[in-house]
Design an enzyme around this catalytic site. Structure first.
Site: not given
Length: 343
Positions: A55, A109, A124, A244, A257, A260
């Site tokens: 991704d 990340r 996730q 979102d 959030e 997504s």
């Protein structure tokens, strides 16, 4: 930006928090699988570079990478998410329309700005579902969002039943609004400020159309051009079949959030989005060639933050209260001074 609530009270001690985290993770994945007809699969932590499988998020973030001695020094990279890998699995397993898969996705990340919601470690539930070509519409997207929101509410109720002092926050239903409508309503606010206003007003809002330029010439937020479809027109007269899910967080007094997701690109929208972003060279990657040749099924999919869900349902002020990661020493001290104890 780090938010330090002035009057923050722990609802659960760290030891009890661990028990509650386990309950949330076990319960939610069952509810999600039942709501969307998903089955669990095992996912990779890393993939080979140059295949186009990873991704790209907003298209500028660099993954953690390493060379593999056993296969001639080929380069591998830690996944950002599994948006494209999952779609390939749908095709490999020949999963029929209306059914899909989910997996535990773990990522690193290094580029994140560390704050209440963002960590170096990302966990996730990544999910993907085969659909028919005629399902590529806004109503199918909305129906899927409602099912996910209902699953979240069920787990919120379960937590309340076990810990009655953690009273539910979520509204009865999720509200849908297009990012262009938000811009029209709040033309002088930034996208994040618009999200906050919508979340505060409705409690839970799904913002449609993330990636395509709005009338001010800018997208609401970035999206890579090769997984969500943000360029196709929808039934409301706007662009985009993605979005979102934003919840209102009373502790942080801001939008939150959680997910997504979107209907994925068709061969036609992939070509259009690659052209829009000026990266047609990706058509030569393995994933993109498979999609453009019609080898991959039409699909819908997304990611739902595991730690974020736990943080929200347990009414924590910082994601570091529900996951172990690395934080700047000054952030650890600032949080401790406000009764926020990071794992």
């Amino acid at each position: 930006m780090l938010i330090l609530p002035k009057k923050y009270t722990l609802k659960l001690l760290p030891e009890t928090t661990e028990v509650a985290i386990q309950q949330i993770k076990e319960s939610f994945q069952k509810e999600l699988a039942k709501a969307l007809n998903l089955r669990r699969v095992t996912a990779p932590l890393f993939v080979l570079s140059g295949t186009g499988i990873n991704d790209d998020l907003n298209g500028v973030e660099h993954p953690v990478s390493f060379s593999i001695d056993a296969i001639g020094g080929k380069k591998a990279e830690v996944v950002h998410s599994l948006a494209k890998w999952k779609r390939m699995k749908l095709g490999a397993y020949d999963i029929a329309p209306g059914y899909g898969l989910y997996t535990d996705m773990n990522a690193i990340r290094t580029f994140e700005d560390l704050d209440n919601l963002h960590s170096l470690y990302v966990d996730q539930w990544d999910w993907e579902k085969s659909i028919r070509k005629e399902d590529r519409n806004l109503e199918y997207l909305k129906d899927t969002v409602r099912k996910i929101f209902a699953a979240v509410k069920k787990v919120e109720t379960q937590i309340y039943e076990r810990f009655p002092h953690i009273t539910p926050w979520l509204p009865e239903e999720v509200t849908f609004i297009h990012s262009q409508e938000l811009l029209d309503k709040y033309p002088d606010l930034t996208p994040k400020e618009r999200e906050n206003e919508a979340a505060k007003e409705f409690g839970a809002v799904f913002i449609i159309g993330i990636g395509a330029p709005l009338t001010d010439g800018k997208p609401h937020d970035g999206r890579a051009p090769d997984y969500d479809d943000w360029i196709s027109p929808n039934e409301d007269g706007y662009q985009g079949l993605n979005g979102d899910l934003i919840l209102w967080n009373p502790i942080l007094e801001s939008g939150f959030e959680l997910s997504s997701m979107g209907i994925r690109v068709s061969p036609e929208s992939l070509r259009a989005q690659l052209k829009e972003r000026g990266c047609q060279e990706r058509e030569n990657f393995d994933f993109h060639k498979s999609l453009l040749s019609g080898e991959l099924p039409y699909s819908i999919g997304g990611g739902i933050g595991q730690s974020r869900l736990c943080m929200y349902l347990l009414q924590k002020a910082h994601i570091g209260e529900v996951q172990a990661s690395i934080w700047p020493s000054d952030q650890i001290e600032a949080c401790r001074a406000h009764n926020i104890h990071l794992l």
